[in-house]
Design a protein around this motif. Structure first.
Motif, PDB file in Angstrom:
ATOM      1  N   GLY A 121       3.047   1.350  10.707  1.00 20.91           N
ATOM      2  CA  GLY A 121       3.456   2.595  11.327  1.00 20.91           C
ATOM      3  C   GLY A 121       4.182   3.465  10.317  1.00 20.91           C
ATOM      4  N   LEU A 122       4.371   4.744  10.643  1.00 23.42           N
ATOM      5  CA  LEU A 122       4.937   5.683   9.688  1.00 23.42           C
ATOM      6  C   LEU A 122       6.325   5.266   9.222  1.00 23.42           C
ATOM      7  N   LYS A 123       7.231   4.947  10.199  1.00 23.50           N
ATOM      8  CA  LYS A 123       8.598   4.605   9.810  1.00 23.50           C
ATOM      9  C   LYS A 123       8.635   3.319   9.002  1.00 23.50           C
ATOM     10  N   GLN A 124       7.820   2.350   9.360  1.00 22.63           N
ATOM     11  CA  GLN A 124       7.772   1.097   8.624  1.00 22.63           C
ATOM     12  C   GLN A 124       7.185   1.313   7.223  1.00 22.63           C
ATOM     13  N   ALA A 125       6.178   2.173   7.146  1.00 20.66           N
ATOM     14  CA  ALA A 125       5.561   2.465   5.850  1.00 20.66           C
ATOM     15  C   ALA A 125       6.557   3.145   4.917  1.00 20.66           C
ATOM     16  N   ILE A 126       7.346   4.060   5.452  1.00 21.73           N
ATOM     17  CA  ILE A 126       8.357   4.746   4.642  1.00 21.73           C
ATOM     18  C   ILE A 126       9.408   3.760   4.156  1.00 21.73           C
ATOM     19  N   GLU A 155      13.592  10.827   6.114  1.00 24.53           N
ATOM     20  CA  GLU A 155      14.065  10.129   7.320  1.00 24.53           C
ATOM     21  C   GLU A 155      14.253  11.116   8.469  1.00 24.53           C
ATOM     22  N   TRP A 156      14.733  12.307   8.148  1.00 25.66           N
ATOM     23  CA  TRP A 156      14.960  13.303   9.199  1.00 25.66           C
ATOM     24  C   TRP A 156      13.625  13.784   9.774  1.00 25.66           C
ATOM     25  N   PHE A 157      12.632  14.030   8.902  1.00 24.51           N
ATOM     26  CA  PHE A 157      11.334  14.522   9.361  1.00 24.51           C
ATOM     27  C   PHE A 157      10.544  13.444  10.111  1.00 24.51           C
ATOM     28  N   SER A 158      10.844  12.167   9.847  1.00 26.41           N
ATOM     29  CA  SER A 158      10.057  11.088  10.458  1.00 26.41           C
ATOM     30  C   SER A 158      10.790  10.397  11.611  1.00 26.41           C
ATOM     31  N   LYS A 159      11.827  11.026  12.145  1.00 24.52           N
ATOM     32  CA  LYS A 159      12.629  10.373  13.181  1.00 24.52           C
ATOM     33  C   LYS A 159      11.854  10.134  14.481  1.00 24.52           C
ATOM     34  N   LYS A 160      10.742  10.843  14.673  1.00 24.24           N
ATOM     35  CA  LYS A 160       9.916  10.625  15.870  1.00 24.24           C
ATOM     36  C   LYS A 160       8.821   9.582  15.652  1.00 24.24           C
ATOM     37  N   GLY A 161       8.895   8.889  14.528  1.00 25.17           N
ATOM     38  CA  GLY A 161       7.917   7.840  14.253  1.00 25.17           C
ATOM     39  C   GLY A 161       6.530   8.394  14.009  1.00 25.17           C
ATOM     40  N   TYR A 180      -0.013  15.707  -2.006  1.00 23.37           N
ATOM     41  CA  TYR A 180       0.837  14.911  -1.110  1.00 23.37           C
ATOM     42  C   TYR A 180       1.225  15.642   0.174  1.00 23.37           C
ATOM     43  N   SER A 181       0.594  16.770   0.437  1.00 23.09           N
ATOM     44  CA  SER A 181       0.813  17.500   1.675  1.00 23.09           C
ATOM     45  C   SER A 181       2.305  17.828   1.854  1.00 23.09           C
ATOM     46  N   LYS A 182       2.874  17.544   3.039  1.00 26.47           N
ATOM     47  CA  LYS A 182       4.277  17.892   3.279  1.00 26.47           C
ATOM     48  C   LYS A 182       5.224  17.021   2.460  1.00 26.47           C
ATOM     49  N   GLN A 207       4.711  10.068  15.768  1.00 24.23           N
ATOM     50  CA  GLN A 207       4.519  11.409  16.319  1.00 24.23           C
ATOM     51  C   GLN A 207       5.135  12.489  15.429  1.00 24.23           C
ATOM     52  N   SER A 208       5.747  12.071  14.341  1.00 28.00           N
ATOM     53  CA  SER A 208       6.430  13.017  13.448  1.00 28.00           C
ATOM     54  C   SER A 208       5.427  13.911  12.735  1.00 28.00           C
ATOM     55  N   ASN A 209       5.887  15.114  12.440  1.00 31.24           N
ATOM     56  CA  ASN A 209       5.040  16.093  11.771  1.00 31.24           C
ATOM     57  C   ASN A 209       5.259  16.032  10.255  1.00 31.24           C
ATOM     58  N   ILE A 210       4.907  14.902   9.689  1.00 30.27           N
ATOM     59  CA  ILE A 210       5.027  14.736   8.242  1.00 30.27           C
ATOM     60  C   ILE A 210       3.875  13.864   7.754  1.00 30.27           C
ATOM     61  N   SER A 211       3.376  14.170   6.581  1.00 30.35           N
ATOM     62  CA  SER A 211       2.281  13.383   6.021  1.00 30.35           C
ATOM     63  C   SER A 211       2.460  13.310   4.502  1.00 30.35           C
ATOM     64  N   PHE A 212       1.815  12.326   3.895  1.00 29.31           N
ATOM     65  CA  PHE A 212       1.954  12.117   2.448  1.00 29.31           C
ATOM     66  C   PHE A 212       0.611  12.202   1.734  1.00 29.31           C
ATOM     67  N   ALA A 213      -0.388  12.693   2.410  1.00 30.00           N
ATOM     68  CA  ALA A 213      -1.703  12.836   1.788  1.00 30.00           C
ATOM     69  C   ALA A 213      -2.593  13.662   2.710  1.00 30.00           C
ATOM     70  N   ASN A 214      -3.686  14.153   2.161  1.00 29.81           N
ATOM     71  CA  ASN A 214      -4.706  14.795   2.978  1.00 29.81           C
ATOM     72  C   ASN A 214      -5.958  13.922   2.952  1.00 29.81           C
TER      73      ASN A 214
END
Length: 526
Positions: free
Chosen positions: A124-129, A189-195, A60-62, A197-204
């Motif tokens: 998008g990332l925020k919507q997916a979360i 939520e804190w790591f994905s606040k830039k949408g 799950y990466s980060k 462009q955020s430096n967070i991922s849930f898979a490789n």
């Protein structure tokens, strides 16, 4: 107990108990672990957790790092609360911790798999979360509530190791839900606040689409599964009838001896060696008022009440202790020193699992099953789901008992004792958690595809959840396999039961609970 009070009186009279002695009240429910066994158990769990941590980061990466943070906090909270209660670590407690570790991982896996689904659909990332958490909440809540029902009923009606397991389970569920849902949500939520462009991922690249194209017709194999399970359980029942089970001291009773040493002794080492001396018969070894005084109870020759049998058992005990400790037996308690041990008292004991404990266990199990059925009926509005879940729970318990009987028939003996009861309860908790997650996806898909064929919806739902099922089962199995291989002889029977139970609990969710619910649904519509 009266026997223990008499034993203690004999020891005090003989002057074998070091003075001064301070007795501290502890919350000890169920058989405690010796220092070596406790260290082996904790080290094995830590080794298993280390492998799980590495796997979660790889898969799950980060997001895996965040899940590991939640897992660490969950274990920290559980152990912290148990420490505040001044509770000793018992085998039922270990069982409860293993189960809540699995549930904590499962909650994060459910969330991350849902987020990955939304990302694959183009969100998008925020919507997916946001959507991932919203869609995972239902499964997480249902799984935790059904397991919490089991915990509360076992706590209110159970006794001994059953109550000890329930306490740890309740604490673990609350901590697991808080850490896996609320804490991870805040961090993500804190790591994905830039949408995007955020430096967070849930898979490789490997795990993003793994198992997404997996489609297997589970339901077409249900008759094969019914035949396999029915055959295995039938063989187990026959093995129990003709060969029996290796019943521990808790169920058989036996002879008890209070042995005094000049130095602290490791109970787990003594248990392992004495079990061999007593031809594999149930043997219980525990400290008694001091770590220099050991109470040993064995079911060896328990059915023979003659004086000759008494002498044989005592002489076998003495020779076993002499070989194990390198010390020599001496009849005079006052002469105990670094090279001599003494037997202060002995007595006949009945089965330590009293009728009231067994009856309360049966009653709590029946009431828990009824409550689970009613919850699933209300939550899913289909009695077929409730019946499917209950059939799967009975199946899992019988399968594990049968595996012990067949192992005993093959010469591999695992004791049936209080710890086995805790293992069965763990398996029931794990199984219902797994089954409810599958049922929740079926309910969701039935709402979306109301006009689709029921068979297709059930089968598709199993394929939808296979990634989550595989990851959760794998991570929990890692901990249990390490516990089985390196946890020592004291934990061998306990970890064997968990190993079989987790595998069969996963199998029953796919090939027993869901197919039974489908067959009943099709039958009611015909």
């Amino acid at each position: 107990t009266i026997d223990e009070a008499q034993d203690l009186a004999n020891i005090l009279k003989a002057g074998a108990l070091p003075a001064p002695t301070t007795i501290v009240e502890d919350v000890v429910i169920g058989p405690t672990l010796g220092k070596s066994a406790r260290a082996q158990g904790i080290n094995s769990m830590l080794a298993g957790l280390a492998i799980v941590i590495v796997f979660m980061v790889f898969y799950y990466s980060k997001g895996g790092l965040i899940a590991n943070l939640a897992l660490f906090l969950n274990v920290f909270f559980i152990l912290g609360i148990l420490a505040q209660l001044n509770a000793s670590l018992t085998l039922p407690g270990v069982a409860g911790i293993v189960l809540t570790i699995g549930m904590s991982i499962d909650a994060n896996v459910l969330i991350f798999e849902r987020i990955k689904e939304e990302l694959r659909l183009g969100s998008g990332l925020k919507q997916a979360i946001s959507s991932g958490y919203m869609k995972a909440y239902s499964s997480i809540i249902d799984a935790n509530v059904t397991t919490m029902i089991v915990g509360f009923i076992l706590y209110m009606l159970g006794q001994g190791p059953v109550k000890g397991f329930a306490i740890t389970l309740i604490i673990g569920i609350i901590c697991s839900f808080f850490s896996a849902v609320f804490i991870t949500r805040v961090v993500i939520e804190w790591f994905s606040k830039k949408g995007d462009q955020s430096n967070i991922s849930f898979a490789n690249k490997i795990s993003m689409n793994s198992l997404t194209r997996f489609h297997f017709d589970f339901l077409s194999k249900r008759k094969i599964a019914y035949i396999f399970s029915g055959t295995f359980i039938s063989v187990g029942v026959l093995a129990m009838i003709f060969n029996g089970l290796s019943m521990g001291v808790d169920f058989k009773g036996g002879r008890s001896y209070v042995v005094s040493f000049d130095q602290a002794m490791e109970t787990s080492m003594l248990k392992t060696q004495l079990t061999e001396s007593f031809d594999g018969q149930g043997t219980e070894v525990k400290t008694f008022g001091s770590d220099k005084i050991i109470k040993i109870t064995t079911s060896y020759l328990t059915d023979d009440d003659t004086d000759l049998a008494d002498e044989i058992v005592k002489s076998t005990l003495i020779s076993g202790l002499e070989v194990t400790t390198g010390q020599t037996y001496i009849a005079n308690d006052a002469a105990v020193d670094a090279t001599h041990f003494s037997i202060g008292s002995s007595s006949k004991v009945g089965a330590t699992i009293a009728d009231d404990i067994k009856n309360s266990s049966y009653k709590s199990a029946v009431i828990a099953l009824i409550c689970i059925f009613l919850y699933i009926l209300v939550r899913f509005r289909k009695w077929q789901f409730g019946i499917g879940a209950i059939v799967a729970l009975f199946h899992d318990a019988l399968f594990v008992i049968s595996s012990f009987a067949i192992a005993n028939l093959l010469g591999i003996s695992f004791e049936i004792d209080q710890v086995f009861v805790a293992a069965i309860l763990t398996i029931i908790g794990y199984s219902i958690n797994d089954t409810v997650v599958v049922f929740d996806r079926i309910r969701e898909n039935l709402g979306i595809k109301s006009g689709s064929e029921i068979y297709q919806v059930f089968n598709e739902s199993l394929s939808n959840t296979i990634s989550r099922t595989f990851i959760t089962s794998l991570t929990t199995l890692i901990v249990v396999i390490i516990l089985f291989l390196f946890g020592g002889e004291v934990l061998k029977g306990f970890s064997f039961a968990l190993l079989v139970g987790i595998i069969i609990g996963t199998y029953s969710s796919l090939f027993i609970a869901t197919p039974v619910a489908l067959d009943l649904t099709l039958k009611s519509k015909s």
